[in-house]
Scaffold this motif. Structure first.
Motif, mmCIF file in Angstrom:
data_model
loop_
_atom_site.group_PDB
_atom_site.id
_atom_site.type_symbol
_atom_site.label_atom_id
_atom_site.label_comp_id
_atom_site.label_asym_id
_atom_site.label_seq_id
_atom_site.Cartn_x
_atom_site.Cartn_y
_atom_site.Cartn_z
ATOM 1 N N ARG A 127 0.805 -1.221 0.000
ATOM 2 C CA ARG A 127 0.000 0.000 0.000
ATOM 3 C C ARG A 127 0.838 1.272 0.000
ATOM 4 O O ARG A 127 0.279 2.375 0.034
ATOM 5 C CB ARG A 127 -0.915 0.014 1.235
ATOM 6 N N ASN A 128 2.174 1.156 0.025
ATOM 7 C CA ASN A 128 3.057 2.316 0.145
ATOM 8 C C ASN A 128 2.683 3.116 1.390
ATOM 9 O O ASN A 128 2.098 4.199 1.321
ATOM 10 C CB ASN A 128 2.977 3.208 -1.099
ATOM 11 N N GLY A 152 13.203 -12.801 9.410
ATOM 12 C CA GLY A 152 14.306 -12.208 8.659
ATOM 13 C C GLY A 152 13.842 -11.521 7.383
ATOM 14 O O GLY A 152 14.652 -10.948 6.649
ATOM 15 N N LEU A 153 12.535 -11.546 7.100
ATOM 16 C CA LEU A 153 11.998 -10.943 5.885
ATOM 17 C C LEU A 153 11.877 -9.428 6.032
ATOM 18 O O LEU A 153 11.349 -8.939 7.021
ATOM 19 C CB LEU A 153 10.618 -11.521 5.567
ATOM 20 N N SER A 154 12.346 -8.699 5.045
ATOM 21 C CA SER A 154 12.207 -7.236 5.032
ATOM 22 C C SER A 154 11.017 -6.879 4.139
ATOM 23 O O SER A 154 11.164 -6.669 2.933
ATOM 24 C CB SER A 154 13.488 -6.582 4.514
ATOM 25 N N LEU A 155 9.849 -6.836 4.747
ATOM 26 C CA LEU A 155 8.625 -6.580 3.994
ATOM 27 C C LEU A 155 8.287 -5.096 3.987
ATOM 28 O O LEU A 155 8.659 -4.353 4.902
ATOM 29 C CB LEU A 155 7.460 -7.371 4.607
ATOM 30 N N ASN A 156 7.573 -4.677 2.971
ATOM 31 C CA ASN A 156 7.109 -3.292 2.906
ATOM 32 C C ASN A 156 5.789 -3.106 3.644
ATOM 33 O O ASN A 156 5.529 -2.047 4.206
ATOM 34 C CB ASN A 156 6.927 -2.866 1.448
ATOM 35 N N ASP A 157 4.964 -4.147 3.603
ATOM 36 C CA ASP A 157 3.614 -4.024 4.147
ATOM 37 C C ASP A 157 3.157 -5.394 4.650
ATOM 38 O O ASP A 157 2.746 -6.245 3.867
ATOM 39 C CB ASP A 157 2.668 -3.511 3.059
ATOM 40 N N THR A 164 6.080 -12.349 -1.356
ATOM 41 C CA THR A 164 6.423 -11.298 -2.307
ATOM 42 C C THR A 164 5.393 -10.165 -2.249
ATOM 43 O O THR A 164 4.345 -10.296 -1.632
ATOM 44 C CB THR A 164 6.492 -11.859 -3.742
ATOM 45 N N HIS A 165 5.730 -9.061 -2.919
ATOM 46 C CA HIS A 165 4.858 -7.888 -2.954
ATOM 47 C C HIS A 165 4.479 -7.530 -4.388
ATOM 48 O O HIS A 165 5.250 -7.765 -5.325
ATOM 49 C CB HIS A 165 5.560 -6.664 -2.354
ATOM 50 N N VAL A 166 3.299 -6.944 -4.549
ATOM 51 C CA VAL A 166 2.935 -6.223 -5.779
ATOM 52 C C VAL A 166 2.341 -4.889 -5.334
ATOM 53 O O VAL A 166 1.738 -4.798 -4.258
ATOM 54 C CB VAL A 166 1.912 -7.001 -6.644
ATOM 55 N N PRO A 167 2.512 -3.837 -6.123
ATOM 56 C CA PRO A 167 1.963 -2.529 -5.727
ATOM 57 C C PRO A 167 0.441 -2.497 -5.885
ATOM 58 O O PRO A 167 -0.112 -3.090 -6.811
ATOM 59 C CB PRO A 167 2.643 -1.560 -6.692
ATOM 60 N N ILE A 168 -0.220 -1.801 -4.983
ATOM 61 C CA ILE A 168 -1.670 -1.596 -5.083
ATOM 62 C C ILE A 168 -2.001 -0.162 -4.705
ATOM 63 O O ILE A 168 -1.222 0.514 -4.028
ATOM 64 C CB ILE A 168 -2.463 -2.555 -4.165
ATOM 65 N N LYS A 169 -3.160 0.273 -5.134
ATOM 66 C CA LYS A 169 -3.669 1.579 -4.727
ATOM 67 C C LYS A 169 -4.436 1.423 -3.420
ATOM 68 O O LYS A 169 -4.882 0.321 -3.071
ATOM 69 C CB LYS A 169 -4.600 2.149 -5.809
ATOM 70 N N VAL A 170 -4.618 2.524 -2.719
ATOM 71 C CA VAL A 170 -5.371 2.461 -1.476
ATOM 72 C C VAL A 170 -6.119 3.772 -1.282
ATOM 73 O O VAL A 170 -5.650 4.842 -1.677
ATOM 74 C CB VAL A 170 -4.443 2.177 -0.266
ATOM 75 N N LEU A 171 -7.324 3.674 -0.697
ATOM 76 C CA LEU A 171 -8.136 4.865 -0.437
ATOM 77 C C LEU A 171 -8.668 4.798 0.987
ATOM 78 O O LEU A 171 -9.314 3.820 1.369
ATOM 79 C CB LEU A 171 -9.316 4.933 -1.421
ATOM 80 N N TYR A 172 -8.377 5.838 1.763
ATOM 81 C CA TYR A 172 -8.929 5.934 3.115
ATOM 82 C C TYR A 172 -9.891 7.124 3.144
ATOM 83 O O TYR A 172 -9.483 8.270 3.257
ATOM 84 C CB TYR A 172 -7.808 6.137 4.144
ATOM 85 N N ASP A 173 -11.163 6.828 2.974
ATOM 86 C CA ASP A 173 -12.193 7.875 2.948
ATOM 87 C C ASP A 173 -12.961 7.857 4.269
ATOM 88 O O ASP A 173 -13.793 6.969 4.502
ATOM 89 C CB ASP A 173 -13.149 7.632 1.780
ATOM 90 N N PRO A 174 -12.712 8.806 5.159
ATOM 91 C CA PRO A 174 -13.367 8.804 6.473
ATOM 92 C C PRO A 174 -14.879 8.971 6.406
ATOM 93 O O PRO A 174 -15.590 8.677 7.367
ATOM 94 C CB PRO A 174 -12.709 9.995 7.180
#
Length: 398
Positions: A127-128, A154-159, A202-212
């Motif tokens: 989700r960056n 030991g995994l260096s994950l982004n998310d 593994t990772h793949v990029p995705i979009k994300v929306l946080y609409d309150p």
């Protein structure tokens, strides 16, 4: 793209599993988006009290599983995976129904898996989390989770907390899930246990929306982070007491002592300096007055300091049961010498007549001096030895 993704999902034998709880504002939009790609959709209604059931009744083409009470996202995922396996699926894509995920990112997962030679993957949507639009509580929970996942695997994950994933559910079928992981911590359990059975993460990029205005989040920062931390502590204990020793003895048995020492101790890719520090750490802790905790502490520190765990563990066994009387005697003699006490013992008189607790000061001082000096001596000697073996290996391959 939609036609291609539909074909990929069929070829991969992949369905979509959607856990949902009180997301009436966004559920229809997510379902409509997913149905563009597949009708193999399993929705687990986790005891919703809003209009979720009525919305699902309008989608006869999907499989809806209704739970009588709310138990948590992890519980819903376990139910969804079990049902997907009973239907014969090999993979399952999951995404949240609170509107934060975009179904049109599904091709990112199918393309990645189709193009990979290794199909044994758990793919996590990235989700960056450094994005300014990400809620602070979500970013904080992810940082905590990701840090501890690295400590265990030991995994260096982004998310590590993203709910948009592709699970190899058939490959993970044999995993026994903990009963306690009913909420968001299940997603951490899935990563750790998948890694332990050699499934790639593994990772793949995705979009994300946080609409309150429309998003209903059920993540509770304090309690859910506490649950994740508790789970990680359990995994660290399992790793220290079971996984690492099991892998160590498994490798030793497979290779035999001679080959094991040559390949995993003397000829490892680690630099002589790193291996020498590993020896020094093992000797220091093995001779220290930390009886009963030597193995746990030495493996933990070796992991923390990024040293050679095998060498540190072997070196710490200088205090194996047969050697304990000798270690105690030497510690006591050194302590007496430091304190200027002119009392000396043979091993026989020491084991028969000496009361350690009455002379605890001598023992503690002596053990600290002995462990420190021995670590220094053996560390320097092993550095010379490992350097010699390293030069010998370089000459052999020159």
């Amino acid at each position: 793209m939609i036609k291609q993704t539909k074909a990929q999902l069929v070829a991969l034998n992949c369905c979509v599993v959607l856990p949902t709880y009180n997301n009436q504002n966004t559920l229809k939009r997510v379902l409509d988006g997913v149905l563009n790609y597949t009708t193999n959709v399993i929705v687990v209604n986790d005891g919703s009290s809003d209009k979720t059931k009525d919305i699902l009744n309008n989608y006869p083409q999907i499989t809806a599983l209704h739970q009588s009470k709310n138990s948590g996202k992890g519980h819903s995922l376990k139910i969804g995976f079990k049902h997907a396996l009973s239907m014969g699926f090999d993979f399952a894509i999951t995404l949240d129904t609170d509107g934060q995920h975009f179904p049109d990112d599904i091709p990112n997962f199918t393309n990645h898996l189709e193009q990979s030679a290794n199909k044994n993957q758990l793919i996590i949507g990235d989700r960056n989390m450094n994005n300014a639009n990400v809620f602070a509580q979500s970013a904080k929970g992810n940082r905590v989770s990701t840090y501890w996942v690295k400590a265990v695997t030991g995994l260096s994950l982004n998310d590590s907390q993203s709910g948009f994933r592709l699970y190899p559910i058939k490959a993970m079928k044999a995993i026994k899930w903990l009963k306690m992981t009913k909420k968001f911590e299940f997603e951490v359990e899935a990563i750790v246990k998948a890694h332990w059975i050699n499934i790639s993460i593994t990772h793949v990029p995705i979009k994300v929306l946080y609409d309150p205005k429309e998003r209903v989040s059920h993540f509770r920062p304090f309690w859910d982070i506490a649950r994740i931390t508790t789970l990680i502590i359990w995994f660290l204990l399992v790793k220290l007491f079971y996984v690492i020793p099991k892998n160590f003895f498994k490798k030793l048995k497979k290779k035999g002592l001679k080959q094991f020492i040559a390949e995993d101790v003397l000829y490892t890719q680690d630099a002589p300096k790193k291996k020498a520090f590993s020896v020094a750490l093992g000797i220091f802790l093995g001779l220290s007055p930390l009886w009963g905790f030597h193995t746990v502490i030495v493996i933990f520190l070796a992991m923390l300091l990024k040293l050679n765990k095998v060498i540190a563990f072997i070196s710490s066994n200088i205090s194996l049961p047969p050697f304990i009387p000798l270690v105690l005697l030497l510690s006591m003699q050194v302590g007496n010498w430091v304190l200027g006490i002119k009392t000396y013992y043979t091993l026989e008189t020491f084991t028969k007549n000496y009361d350690l607790f009455q002379n605890l000061k001598s023992y503690l001082i002596g053990s600290l001096v002995l462990s420190t000096s021995s670590a220094l001596v053996f560390g320097l000697l092993s550095y010379g030895l490992f350097s010699w073996f390293s030069l010998k290996r370089s000459a052999r391959h020159a």
